[in-house]
Design a protein around this motif. Structure first.
Motif, PDB file in Angstrom:
ATOM      1  N   TRP A 145      -4.650   8.101   8.129  1.00  0.00           N
ATOM      2  CA  TRP A 145      -3.913   8.245   6.862  1.00  0.00           C
ATOM      3  C   TRP A 145      -2.483   7.737   6.913  1.00  0.00           C
ATOM      4  CZ3 TRP A 145       0.412  11.636   6.486  1.00  0.00           C
ATOM      5  CH2 TRP A 145       0.682  12.363   7.677  1.00  0.00           C
ATOM      6  N   HIS A 146      -1.916   7.473   8.116  1.00  0.00           N
ATOM      7  CA  HIS A 146      -0.466   7.254   8.137  1.00  0.00           C
ATOM      8  C   HIS A 146      -0.039   5.869   8.634  1.00  0.00           C
ATOM      9  CE1 HIS A 146      -0.148   7.854  12.396  1.00  0.00           C
ATOM     10  NE2 HIS A 146      -0.112   9.170  12.426  1.00  0.00           N
ATOM     11  N   PHE A 147       1.280   5.694   8.810  1.00  0.00           N
ATOM     12  CA  PHE A 147       1.865   4.396   9.122  1.00  0.00           C
ATOM     13  C   PHE A 147       1.305   3.762  10.387  1.00  0.00           C
ATOM     14  CE2 PHE A 147       5.071   6.206   6.292  1.00  0.00           C
ATOM     15  CZ  PHE A 147       5.455   5.119   5.529  1.00  0.00           C
ATOM     16  N   ASP A 148       0.925   4.613  11.331  1.00  0.00           N
ATOM     17  CA  ASP A 148       0.422   4.074  12.587  1.00  0.00           C
ATOM     18  C   ASP A 148      -1.089   3.815  12.546  1.00  0.00           C
ATOM     19  OD1 ASP A 148       1.088   3.160  15.167  1.00  0.00           O
ATOM     20  OD2 ASP A 148       0.255   4.984  16.061  1.00  0.00           O
ATOM     21  N   HIS A 149      -1.742   4.273  11.488  1.00  0.00           N
ATOM     22  CA  HIS A 149      -3.190   4.089  11.361  1.00  0.00           C
ATOM     23  C   HIS A 149      -3.552   2.872  10.526  1.00  0.00           C
ATOM     24  CE1 HIS A 149      -3.473   8.785  11.617  1.00  0.00           C
ATOM     25  NE2 HIS A 149      -3.573   8.266  12.822  1.00  0.00           N
ATOM     26  N   ALA A 153       8.835  24.348   2.991  1.00  0.00           N
ATOM     27  CA  ALA A 153      10.257  24.314   2.632  1.00  0.00           C
ATOM     28  C   ALA A 153      10.413  24.832   1.205  1.00  0.00           C
ATOM     29  CB  ALA A 153      10.790  22.885   2.741  1.00  0.00           C
ATOM     30  N   ALA A 154      11.667  25.080   0.811  1.00  0.00           N
ATOM     31  CA  ALA A 154      11.945  25.510  -0.555  1.00  0.00           C
ATOM     32  C   ALA A 154      12.021  24.297  -1.482  1.00  0.00           C
ATOM     33  CB  ALA A 154      13.271  26.274  -0.601  1.00  0.00           C
ATOM     34  N   VAL A 155      11.532  24.444  -2.717  1.00  0.00           N
ATOM     35  CA  VAL A 155      11.730  23.438  -3.765  1.00  0.00           C
ATOM     36  C   VAL A 155      13.236  23.284  -3.990  1.00  0.00           C
ATOM     37  CG1 VAL A 155      11.366  22.974  -6.223  1.00  0.00           C
ATOM     38  CG2 VAL A 155       9.539  24.075  -4.873  1.00  0.00           C
ATOM     39  N   PRO A 156      13.783  22.077  -4.182  1.00  0.00           N
ATOM     40  CA  PRO A 156      13.129  20.769  -4.234  1.00  0.00           C
ATOM     41  C   PRO A 156      13.288  19.993  -2.919  1.00  0.00           C
ATOM     42  CG  PRO A 156      15.292  20.625  -5.265  1.00  0.00           C
ATOM     43  CD  PRO A 156      15.189  21.994  -4.621  1.00  0.00           C
ATOM     44  N   ALA A 157      12.169  19.768  -2.232  1.00  0.00           N
ATOM     45  CA  ALA A 157      12.200  18.997  -0.985  1.00  0.00           C
ATOM     46  C   ALA A 157      10.938  18.155  -0.869  1.00  0.00           C
ATOM     47  CB  ALA A 157      12.338  19.921   0.220  1.00  0.00           C
ATOM     48  N   GLY A 158      10.936  17.034  -1.563  1.00  0.00           N
ATOM     49  CA  GLY A 158       9.883  16.041  -1.392  1.00  0.00           C
ATOM     50  C   GLY A 158      10.350  15.008  -0.372  1.00  0.00           C
ATOM     51  N   GLY A 159       9.470  14.046  -0.064  1.00  0.00           N
ATOM     52  CA  GLY A 159       9.872  13.024   0.881  1.00  0.00           C
ATOM     53  C   GLY A 159       9.324  11.660   0.505  1.00  0.00           C
ATOM     54  N   LEU A 160      10.189  10.646   0.585  1.00  0.00           N
ATOM     55  CA  LEU A 160       9.759   9.247   0.483  1.00  0.00           C
ATOM     56  C   LEU A 160      10.018   8.600   1.833  1.00  0.00           C
ATOM     57  CD1 LEU A 160       8.893   6.664  -1.144  1.00  0.00           C
ATOM     58  CD2 LEU A 160      11.338   6.291  -1.560  1.00  0.00           C
ATOM     59  N   LEU A 161       8.973   8.010   2.422  1.00  0.00           N
ATOM     60  CA  LEU A 161       9.130   7.241   3.657  1.00  0.00           C
ATOM     61  C   LEU A 161       8.793   5.791   3.369  1.00  0.00           C
ATOM     62  CD1 LEU A 161       7.441   9.599   6.312  1.00  0.00           C
ATOM     63  CD2 LEU A 161       9.894   9.298   5.851  1.00  0.00           C
ATOM     64  N   LEU A 201       0.858  -1.186   0.000  1.00  0.00           N
ATOM     65  CA  LEU A 201       0.000   0.000   0.000  1.00  0.00           C
ATOM     66  C   LEU A 201       0.891   1.231   0.000  1.00  0.00           C
ATOM     67  CD1 LEU A 201      -2.718   1.485   0.189  1.00  0.00           C
ATOM     68  CD2 LEU A 201      -2.454   1.427   2.685  1.00  0.00           C
ATOM     69  N   HIS A 202       0.746   2.040  -1.047  1.00  0.00           N
ATOM     70  CA  HIS A 202       1.457   3.317  -1.112  1.00  0.00           C
ATOM     71  C   HIS A 202       0.462   4.453  -0.889  1.00  0.00           C
ATOM     72  CE1 HIS A 202       4.126   6.538  -2.236  1.00  0.00           C
ATOM     73  NE2 HIS A 202       3.330   6.908  -3.225  1.00  0.00           N
ATOM     74  N   VAL A 203       0.810   5.349   0.028  1.00  0.00           N
ATOM     75  CA  VAL A 203      -0.052   6.502   0.294  1.00  0.00           C
ATOM     76  C   VAL A 203       0.603   7.762  -0.258  1.00  0.00           C
ATOM     77  CG1 VAL A 203      -1.041   7.963   2.104  1.00  0.00           C
ATOM     78  CG2 VAL A 203      -1.143   5.472   2.308  1.00  0.00           C
ATOM     79  N   ASP A 204      -0.122   8.463  -1.110  1.00  0.00           N
ATOM     80  CA  ASP A 204       0.369   9.732  -1.631  1.00  0.00           C
ATOM     81  C   ASP A 204      -0.191  10.865  -0.765  1.00  0.00           C
ATOM     82  OD1 ASP A 204       1.224  11.952  -2.951  1.00  0.00           O
ATOM     83  OD2 ASP A 204       0.304  11.444  -4.886  1.00  0.00           O
ATOM     84  N   MET A 213       5.224   5.959   1.592  1.00  0.00           N
ATOM     85  CA  MET A 213       4.456   7.203   1.565  1.00  0.00           C
ATOM     86  C   MET A 213       5.255   8.318   0.893  1.00  0.00           C
ATOM     87  SD  MET A 213       2.930   9.475   4.746  1.00  0.00           S
ATOM     88  CE  MET A 213       1.684   8.266   5.181  1.00  0.00           C
ATOM     89  N   ALA A 214       4.545   9.136   0.104  1.00  0.00           N
ATOM     90  CA  ALA A 214       5.097  10.394  -0.403  1.00  0.00           C
ATOM     91  C   ALA A 214       4.550  11.512   0.475  1.00  0.00           C
ATOM     92  CB  ALA A 214       4.672  10.610  -1.861  1.00  0.00           C
ATOM     93  N   ILE A 215       5.422  12.356   1.006  1.00  0.00           N
ATOM     94  CA  ILE A 215       5.013  13.469   1.873  1.00  0.00           C
ATOM     95  C   ILE A 215       6.025  14.600   1.681  1.00  0.00           C
ATOM     96  CG2 ILE A 215       6.062  12.187   3.828  1.00  0.00           C
ATOM     97  CD1 ILE A 215       4.228  13.807   5.701  1.00  0.00           C
ATOM     98  N   ASP A 216       5.567  15.746   1.158  1.00  0.00           N
ATOM     99  CA  ASP A 216       6.484  16.761   0.624  1.00  0.00           C
ATOM    100  C   ASP A 216       6.639  17.982   1.514  1.00  0.00           C
ATOM    101  OD1 ASP A 216       6.704  15.153  -1.551  1.00  0.00           O
ATOM    102  OD2 ASP A 216       5.730  16.517  -2.956  1.00  0.00           O
TER     103      ASP A 216
END
Lengths: 364, 364
Positions: free
Chosen positions: B192-196, B212-220, B174-177, B202-205
């Motif tokens: 919505w998250h890992f503990d739920h 934050a300033a571009v480019p700062a996305g997040g993969l967890l 399961l991938h959550v965007d 997960m993608a969380i930017d």
């Protein structure tokens, strides 16, 4: 806020990076455009227009008559996208890509992502693609041949025109990776670009020798329709499709690329090339005089056979240095690398050697 | 230098962007770390250490006990990499990904790149993934189910726990965007998250609602070994492998993500969520009072059925607005969007409507 007391890396001992301190004009442009996104041209039209200028300037540098391409996050994205274009255009369902062993590891990422076979062929005794090996490896399933114009390890330029002929013989694309070399090669006699050979796509990065701020890579394509292979539809943006690998992109990179190229092309880049090349030759001489085997620096990059213990001791003194796959010391003479830095580096090396030659006093 | 007279986009009329003016602390950090590259941790150890902090903070926000992931170029890279992990772990040689039609177009890019089949299923009458349709679409070849936590068009949150159960029933990931939603959802009742739920990736930017300033996305990722699926060897870097999609990366993005999260998590983000949500409800009310159909803003995003001619006239007045796939006006209440901006926008809308209701004087 404790973490933000951390200092960014100073460049005064960085000899390993292919990036550099951005030119002041590039830094200023990056800061001004920090909050813009060329990936959303309907919302941010000014930076989208600047990107056209960036591509036009890059195209001029790379001998491409009709400017076409875009500003990528770096050489890796440009290499991935070039292989993706080649895969889409190949007739084969089991496409392969033929590349010299001097190719960058980003092609391994591209192959993994895209599901293409990567055929790695040897280099010759001058660290350039072995043409016979390339010829023996291509076949009807070959989607692309990769040539490197300024290799990561030794700064070598593959025989690009000959690779183009081999690619054409099997209806494959020729991709040239000039990510690092693109901003120094215009001042040499090498044949490397769109006007020299049957090049289809090229990676050429403003944020390396071009002195722009990260992230500012470049993908150039011989004909704009090659970009169509990359396009996906973009609902909820005012543009209708997007050919980039990433979505949101940094306006800072685009603006700083334009600023650097407007400031430095061609005179400033030429002067920088001369300075960097002279520094590389000075360093190569200094290392040779001390008895190390040195690969001839045909571009501003020096590789020398320095023992691992010496390498580690230099790193312990704070020098940021790296090694080739076979373990040689590797120094990239980027714009921030001055003669004074190199003299200080050689001074540290000499002090280490003096100590090493003093007999160790033992307790026995 | 002529081009660099161009002004960057001011944010005073931007209602369409999912990015925003960075927080002053984030802007400052970005400028300080402009010339660093977390993709080369041997050369730039300070920014590489900062990235660990960024991932730890992001993990805390997303209910992930053991921090694991990295700072991406944005949501697109995170989505591509998540699908790549799922593809590598799937037993099937013809993997598919099941996603509601509300999913972002970056999944189309991922499918194209990675050669996986994208099965797009309908949403229900509340614009959320239709669970029956998802159940009917998964099979033994399903590598991943995608759930969206804060959709691009209507700001909706899919039923993530139920999607997790469906994914588990066929051994899929399961991938959550949560690229956009991740920094507002902690202040809502959504699950919505890992503990739920059984979330794998997960993608969380940070560079969207995280300021934050571009480019700062997040993969967890739930477990660090999931990142191994992405790793390629990295000769000539002092690190030994690299799991990121890009190579050289922006230290500015990483540093500004840490600065923003240290400054704003959780109090500042909570206050921003309340402000943005109130603004969205105010705008929705204002539009409803004027007779438009408005989708209930369950998160700070408003979609309303405004005619195309009105939309075009508002754009002509300089408003940066965009549309949903079915043509509705779409306004994202990002941190830079103030009540005053929205009041001015509604003022312009009212003036257009007055003019439209005045009979046109004809020459006939």
């Amino acid at each position: 806020m404790r973490d933000m007391q951390v200092e960014p890396q100073a460049f005064d001992r960085v000899l390993s990076s292919m990036c550099t301190d951005p030119h002041p004009a590039a830094r200023d442009a990056a800061e001004r455009f920090l909050a813009t996104n060329p990936g959303d041209p309907g919302t941010y039209p000014n930076v989208a227009a600047l990107e056209d200028n960036a591509v036009a300037l890059l195209s001029e540098i790379a001998g491409l008559e009709e400017p076409a391409g875009y500003i990528t996050s770096g050489g890796t994205e440009a290499n991935i996208q070039a292989i993706r274009i080649a895969r889409e255009r190949a007739a084969s369902r089991t496409p392969n890509v033929v590349m010299p062993e001097s190719g960058h590891f980003s092609f391994q990422k591209a192959a993994d992502l895209l599901g293409v076979e990567l055929r790695i062929v040897p280099t010759d005794d001058r660290h350039r693609a072995d043409l016979e090996a390339v010829r023996a490896s291509v076949d009807d399933d070959t989607a692309a041949v990769v040539g490197v114009a300024g290799t990561t390890e030794y700064g070598r330029v593959d025989p690009i025109p000959e690779l183009g002929e081999i690619a054409q013989s099997v209806d494959a694309a020729l991709h040239v990776d000039a990510s690092w070399g693109g901003f120094v090669l215009p001042f040499t006699d090498y044949e490397w670009h769109f006007d020299h050979a049957a090049v289809d796509t090229m990676a050429i990065d403003p944020h390396k020798m071009g002195q722009a701020a990260v992230p500012a890579g470049g993908l150039l394509v011989r004909s704009p329709d090659l970009l169509d292979e990359l396009a996906v539809d973009t609902p909820y943006l005012e543009s209708t499709s997007q050919a980039t690998l990433t979505g949101t992109r940094s306006g800072a990179g685009v603006a700083s690329a334009v600023a650097a190229m407007e400031e430095l092309w061609p005179g400033g880049y030429r002067r920088q090339y001369v300075r960097s090349q002279n520094n590389a030759e000075w360093l190569a001489d200094a290392l040779e005089k001390r008895g190390y085997d040195v690969a001839d620096p045909t571009l501003p990059l020096v590789a020398a056979d320095v023992p691992r213990s010496t390498f580690d001791a230099l790193r312990a003194k704070g020098w940021r240095i790296s090694r080739t796959a076979t373990g040689e010391l590797r120094v990239v003479c980027m714009p921030h690398v001055t003669r004074e830095m190199l003299a200080s580096f050689i001074g540290d090396l000499d002090r280490l050697e003096v100590r090493a030659s003093v007999p160790v006093v033992s307790d026995d």
